[in-house]
Scaffold this motif. Structure first.
Motif, PDB file in Angstrom:
ATOM      1  N   ILE A  60       0.864  -1.182   0.000  1.00  0.00           N
ATOM      2  CA  ILE A  60       0.000   0.000   0.000  1.00  0.00           C
ATOM      3  C   ILE A  60       0.897   1.228   0.000  1.00  0.00           C
ATOM      4  O   ILE A  60       1.682   1.422   0.922  1.00  0.00           O
ATOM      5  CB  ILE A  60      -0.931  -0.010   1.219  1.00  0.00           C
ATOM      6  N   THR A  61       0.787   2.039  -1.053  1.00  0.00           N
ATOM      7  CA  THR A  61       1.664   3.199  -1.209  1.00  0.00           C
ATOM      8  C   THR A  61       0.863   4.424  -1.634  1.00  0.00           C
ATOM      9  O   THR A  61      -0.323   4.331  -1.927  1.00  0.00           O
ATOM     10  CB  THR A  61       2.746   2.937  -2.278  1.00  0.00           C
ATOM     11  N   MET A  62       1.548   5.549  -1.701  1.00  0.00           N
ATOM     12  CA  MET A  62       1.028   6.815  -2.198  1.00  0.00           C
ATOM     13  C   MET A  62      -0.268   7.264  -1.537  1.00  0.00           C
ATOM     14  O   MET A  62      -1.204   7.658  -2.229  1.00  0.00           O
ATOM     15  CB  MET A  62       0.801   6.746  -3.711  1.00  0.00           C
ATOM     16  N   PRO A  63      -0.369   7.186  -0.235  1.00  0.00           N
ATOM     17  CA  PRO A  63      -1.592   7.748   0.337  1.00  0.00           C
ATOM     18  C   PRO A  63      -1.581   9.261   0.155  1.00  0.00           C
ATOM     19  O   PRO A  63      -0.618   9.923   0.504  1.00  0.00           O
ATOM     20  CB  PRO A  63      -1.529   7.353   1.803  1.00  0.00           C
ATOM     21  N   THR A  64      -2.619   9.768  -0.424  1.00  0.00           N
ATOM     22  CA  THR A  64      -2.746  11.199  -0.608  1.00  0.00           C
ATOM     23  C   THR A  64      -4.085  11.623  -0.049  1.00  0.00           C
ATOM     24  O   THR A  64      -4.998  10.827   0.081  1.00  0.00           O
ATOM     25  CB  THR A  64      -2.675  11.602  -2.095  1.00  0.00           C
TER      26      THR A  64
ATOM     27  N   THR B 274      -6.727   8.704  -1.073  1.00  0.00           N
ATOM     28  CA  THR B 274      -6.544   7.738  -2.146  1.00  0.00           C
ATOM     29  C   THR B 274      -5.228   7.008  -1.938  1.00  0.00           C
ATOM     30  O   THR B 274      -4.326   7.507  -1.276  1.00  0.00           O
ATOM     31  CB  THR B 274      -6.542   8.412  -3.524  1.00  0.00           C
ATOM     32  N   ALA B 275      -5.146   5.817  -2.513  1.00  0.00           N
ATOM     33  CA  ALA B 275      -3.928   5.020  -2.389  1.00  0.00           C
ATOM     34  C   ALA B 275      -3.733   4.184  -3.646  1.00  0.00           C
ATOM     35  O   ALA B 275      -4.685   3.901  -4.372  1.00  0.00           O
ATOM     36  CB  ALA B 275      -4.016   4.101  -1.175  1.00  0.00           C
ATOM     37  N   GLU B 276      -2.487   3.793  -3.873  1.00  0.00           N
ATOM     38  CA  GLU B 276      -2.156   2.846  -4.923  1.00  0.00           C
ATOM     39  C   GLU B 276      -1.718   1.571  -4.221  1.00  0.00           C
ATOM     40  O   GLU B 276      -0.852   1.589  -3.363  1.00  0.00           O
ATOM     41  CB  GLU B 276      -1.030   3.363  -5.808  1.00  0.00           C
ATOM     42  N   ILE B 277      -2.361   0.474  -4.567  1.00  0.00           N
ATOM     43  CA  ILE B 277      -2.071  -0.804  -3.939  1.00  0.00           C
ATOM     44  C   ILE B 277      -1.581  -1.756  -5.016  1.00  0.00           C
ATOM     45  O   ILE B 277      -2.190  -1.872  -6.075  1.00  0.00           O
ATOM     46  CB  ILE B 277      -3.330  -1.365  -3.245  1.00  0.00           C
ATOM     47  N   ARG B 278      -0.450  -2.404  -4.745  1.00  0.00           N
ATOM     48  CA  ARG B 278       0.116  -3.357  -5.705  1.00  0.00           C
ATOM     49  C   ARG B 278      -0.047  -4.761  -5.147  1.00  0.00           C
ATOM     50  O   ARG B 278       0.251  -5.017  -3.985  1.00  0.00           O
ATOM     51  CB  ARG B 278       1.590  -3.051  -5.957  1.00  0.00           C
ATOM     52  N   ILE B 279      -0.529  -5.672  -6.014  1.00  0.00           N
ATOM     53  CA  ILE B 279      -0.694  -7.073  -5.641  1.00  0.00           C
ATOM     54  C   ILE B 279      -0.185  -7.952  -6.771  1.00  0.00           C
ATOM     55  O   ILE B 279       0.056  -7.464  -7.883  1.00  0.00           O
ATOM     56  CB  ILE B 279      -2.168  -7.425  -5.334  1.00  0.00           C
TER      57      ILE B 279
ATOM     58  N   SER C  52      -9.856   4.319  -3.445  1.00  0.00           N
ATOM     59  CA  SER C  52     -10.254   5.412  -2.567  1.00  0.00           C
ATOM     60  C   SER C  52     -10.631   4.810  -1.217  1.00  0.00           C
ATOM     61  O   SER C  52     -11.090   3.682  -1.139  1.00  0.00           O
ATOM     62  CB  SER C  52     -11.422   6.202  -3.161  1.00  0.00           C
ATOM     63  N   ASN C  53     -10.397   5.575  -0.187  1.00  0.00           N
ATOM     64  CA  ASN C  53     -10.680   5.137   1.174  1.00  0.00           C
ATOM     65  C   ASN C  53     -12.171   5.288   1.455  1.00  0.00           C
ATOM     66  O   ASN C  53     -12.747   6.314   1.144  1.00  0.00           O
ATOM     67  CB  ASN C  53      -9.853   5.985   2.126  1.00  0.00           C
ATOM     68  N   VAL C  54     -12.785   4.261   2.028  1.00  0.00           N
ATOM     69  CA  VAL C  54     -14.207   4.319   2.381  1.00  0.00           C
ATOM     70  C   VAL C  54     -14.351   4.026   3.859  1.00  0.00           C
ATOM     71  O   VAL C  54     -13.491   3.394   4.466  1.00  0.00           O
ATOM     72  CB  VAL C  54     -15.051   3.311   1.558  1.00  0.00           C
TER      73      VAL C  54
END
Length: 108
Positions: A41-45, A60-65, A103-105
């Protein structure tokens, strides 16, 4: 591929229709079988936006899997007490990772 950055254990959820006993359905979130996965989980803005004439905080975040064929937009990813709504699923050029733009909910 090194597993080092994929250190966050998450659960994948999808919207599911459940019978309500009165002949109708309600929608709820259910864990996907085999939906436990490791993620980075990266780039939380954060930003503030006007929604319905109220200021609302958006994160918002970018998640890599690792690649999976069952991950689509509008699913959710839950990490501890944070829930992310998947807005877009983007494979990289080598098809070795999936980037999830989220996006965070509010957590249920």
């Amino acid at each position: 591929m090194r597993a080092g950055p994929l250190r966050n254990r998450c659960t994948l959820q999808a919207r599911q229709r459940v019978k309500d006993g009165a002949g109708g359905f309600t929608e709820d979130w259910a864990d996907i079988p085999g939906g436990g996965l490791w993620a980075e989980i990266t780039m939380p803005t954060g930003r503030v936006a006007v929604v319905a004439d109220q200021l609302t905080g958006l994160v918002t975040a970018e998640i890599r899997i690792r690649p999976r064929s069952d991950v689509v937009a509008q699913m959710r990813l839950v990490h501890k007490t944070t829930t992310y709504l998947i807005e877009a699923v983007l494979p990289d050029n080598e098809r070795s990772m999936l980037r999830l733009l989220c996006s965070n909910v509010p957590h249920p």
